[in-house]
Structures are given as structure tokens and as C-alpha cells.
Design a protein around this motif. Structure first.
Motif, PDB file in Angstrom:
ATOM      1  N   ARG A  21       0.813  -1.204   0.000  1.00  0.00           N
ATOM      2  CA  ARG A  21       0.000   0.000   0.000  1.00  0.00           C
ATOM      3  C   ARG A  21       0.855   1.267   0.000  1.00  0.00           C
ATOM      4  NH1 ARG A  21      -4.335   2.110   4.190  1.00  0.00           N
ATOM      5  NH2 ARG A  21      -5.202   3.701   2.853  1.00  0.00           N
ATOM      6  N   TRP A  22       1.952   1.275   0.745  1.00  0.00           N
ATOM      7  CA  TRP A  22       2.807   2.456   0.784  1.00  0.00           C
ATOM      8  C   TRP A  22       3.426   2.702  -0.579  1.00  0.00           C
ATOM      9  CZ3 TRP A  22       7.802   2.461  -0.671  1.00  0.00           C
ATOM     10  CH2 TRP A  22       8.482   1.254  -0.670  1.00  0.00           C
ATOM     11  N   ASP A  23       3.759   1.621  -1.287  1.00  0.00           N
ATOM     12  CA  ASP A  23       4.344   1.729  -2.621  1.00  0.00           C
ATOM     13  C   ASP A  23       3.340   2.366  -3.579  1.00  0.00           C
ATOM     14  OD1 ASP A  23       6.209   1.423  -4.631  1.00  0.00           O
ATOM     15  OD2 ASP A  23       5.613  -0.631  -5.077  1.00  0.00           O
ATOM     16  N   ASP A  24       2.080   1.940  -3.479  1.00  0.00           N
ATOM     17  CA  ASP A  24       1.028   2.527  -4.312  1.00  0.00           C
ATOM     18  C   ASP A  24       0.825   4.002  -3.978  1.00  0.00           C
ATOM     19  OD1 ASP A  24       0.669   0.028  -5.442  1.00  0.00           O
ATOM     20  OD2 ASP A  24      -1.004  -0.498  -4.107  1.00  0.00           O
ATOM     21  N   GLU A  25       0.820   4.306  -2.698  1.00  0.00           N
ATOM     22  CA  GLU A  25       0.638   5.697  -2.265  1.00  0.00           C
ATOM     23  C   GLU A  25       1.769   6.582  -2.778  1.00  0.00           C
ATOM     24  OE1 GLU A  25      -1.877   7.115  -0.806  1.00  0.00           O
ATOM     25  OE2 GLU A  25      -3.005   5.292  -0.386  1.00  0.00           O
ATOM     26  N   LEU A  26       2.988   6.083  -2.675  1.00  0.00           N
ATOM     27  CA  LEU A  26       4.143   6.834  -3.137  1.00  0.00           C
ATOM     28  C   LEU A  26       4.065   7.079  -4.641  1.00  0.00           C
ATOM     29  CD1 LEU A  26       6.937   8.114  -2.756  1.00  0.00           C
ATOM     30  CD2 LEU A  26       7.927   5.828  -2.946  1.00  0.00           C
TER      31      LEU A  26
END
Length: 183
Positions: free
Chosen positions: A4-9
Motif C-alpha cells: 500500500r505504501w508503494d502505491d501511495e508513493l
């Protein structure tokens, strides 16, 4: 596997990257420094979500900065991080600029050995003093204490401190002669 953090970034950089660089440019006045500032801020904000312990039991990281699908919370956090990084860098640069060596005028420059020799002479002269005289001279001229402060520090009367200082200075004058001065 994307987290999820990768998508957000990825979403943040894709949709708001230019705005973040613009904000960085407003702070720094330089496009390259602005890009570096954005990158440093993104690394600082998102690095904690890459660690395995930050991931939940499902292996996906909960990302607490997302405001219901908008990037406003994340972007505000990144902007604040950029500001903090910029201010910290400015402080470090200002401190470095103060410590930066300045060019000396040739008539003010001493030979390198002269400082070393003078330090050795002062050390030898101080060794010749009695322990009380040396303590009084060092406290007065190195620590820049007043006579009452020295008296309080050593637990000796002010008159005794004055006597130790006078005797110590007289002994030092006999050993240390200022350049160009004859005894």
C-alpha cells in the motif's frame, strides 16, 4: 508484490510531483536542489513503511497519512518534511559558513611553528608555578573568572587570590617575554 505504501508513493509522485518540486523551488531557488529536497523528503516519509515490522499480518502496510483516498494528508506531511529539511540544511550551511576559513592578511599570518613554540613556552612556564598559583592564573586568564569567582571556586580569600595572581604573573613575566620586548 506491491504494498500500500508503494502505491501511495507512486500515486503521490505521479499526481503531485511537479507541485512538490515547485514548492521545493520556492524554498531553495534552484531546480536541482528542489528535486533533491523532494526526494529526501519522500525517502524520509516513506522509509519506515518499507520495514517488515511496519507491515501488518496480511503483509500490507497500513498507511495512516491517507485522507480517505486523497493525497492531501500525505502531501502536507511531505511538504512539512521538505520545510524541516530545508531549514536544517540552512542552519548547517550557516554554521559552516561561520567556521569557514577566511583569507588572512600576510602581515597577520605567523609561522606555523610560532604557535606551537608559544604554546610549549606557556605550558613550561605554567609548570614552573606552584599548584595554587597555576590554578589562579588559569582560572583568571583561561576561564576568564573574576577574583571573587576564583575565591569562591577555590575556597580561598580574595586577598590570597590576588597575591597568587600577582606572584604568578610576575613569575610568568620572567619566563615569557613578549616579542620585541627586552627584559
Amino acid at each position: 508484490m506491491s504494498t500500500r505504501w508503494d502505491d501511495e508513493l507512486t500515486d503521490l509522485v505521479t499526481s503531485r510531483g511537479r507541485a512538490l518540486v515547485g514548492y521545493g523551488y520556492a524554498l531553495t531557488g534552484d531546480v536541482r536542489r528542489a528535486e533533491d529536497l523532494v526526494q529526501d523528503a519522500l525517502v524520509r516519509v516513506f522509509r519506515r513503511f518499507r520495514r517488515p515490522e511496519a507491515a501488518g499480518t496480511s503483509g500490507r502496510t497500513e498507511f495512516p497519512l491517507n485522507d480517505g483516498g486523497s493525497h492531501a494528508g500525505i502531501e502536507a506531511y511531505v511538504r512539512r518534511t521538505m520545510l524541516n529539511l530545508y531549514v536544517d540544511e540552512s542552519r548547517r550551511f550557516a554554521l559552516w559558513r561561520k567556521a569557514e576559513p577566511k583569507l588572512a592578511v600576510p602581515d597577520q599570518v605567523k609561522a606555523p611553528a610560532s604557535d606551537i613554540t608559544a604554546r610549549a613556552d606557556v605550558t613550561a612556564a605554567l609548570r614552573a608555578l606552584s599548584p595554587r598559583q597555576r590554578a589562579c592564573v588559569v582560572l583568571r586568564f583561561y576561564d576568564d573568572l573574576t577574583v571573587p569567582q576564583i575565591a569562591t571556586t577555590l575556597g580561598i580569600s580574595q586577598g590570597t587570590i590576588k597575591r597568587y595572581l600577582a606572584d604568578g604573573i610576575h613569575a610568568l613575566r620572567g619566563v615569557l617575554v613578549a616579542e620585541g620586548e627586552l627584559t
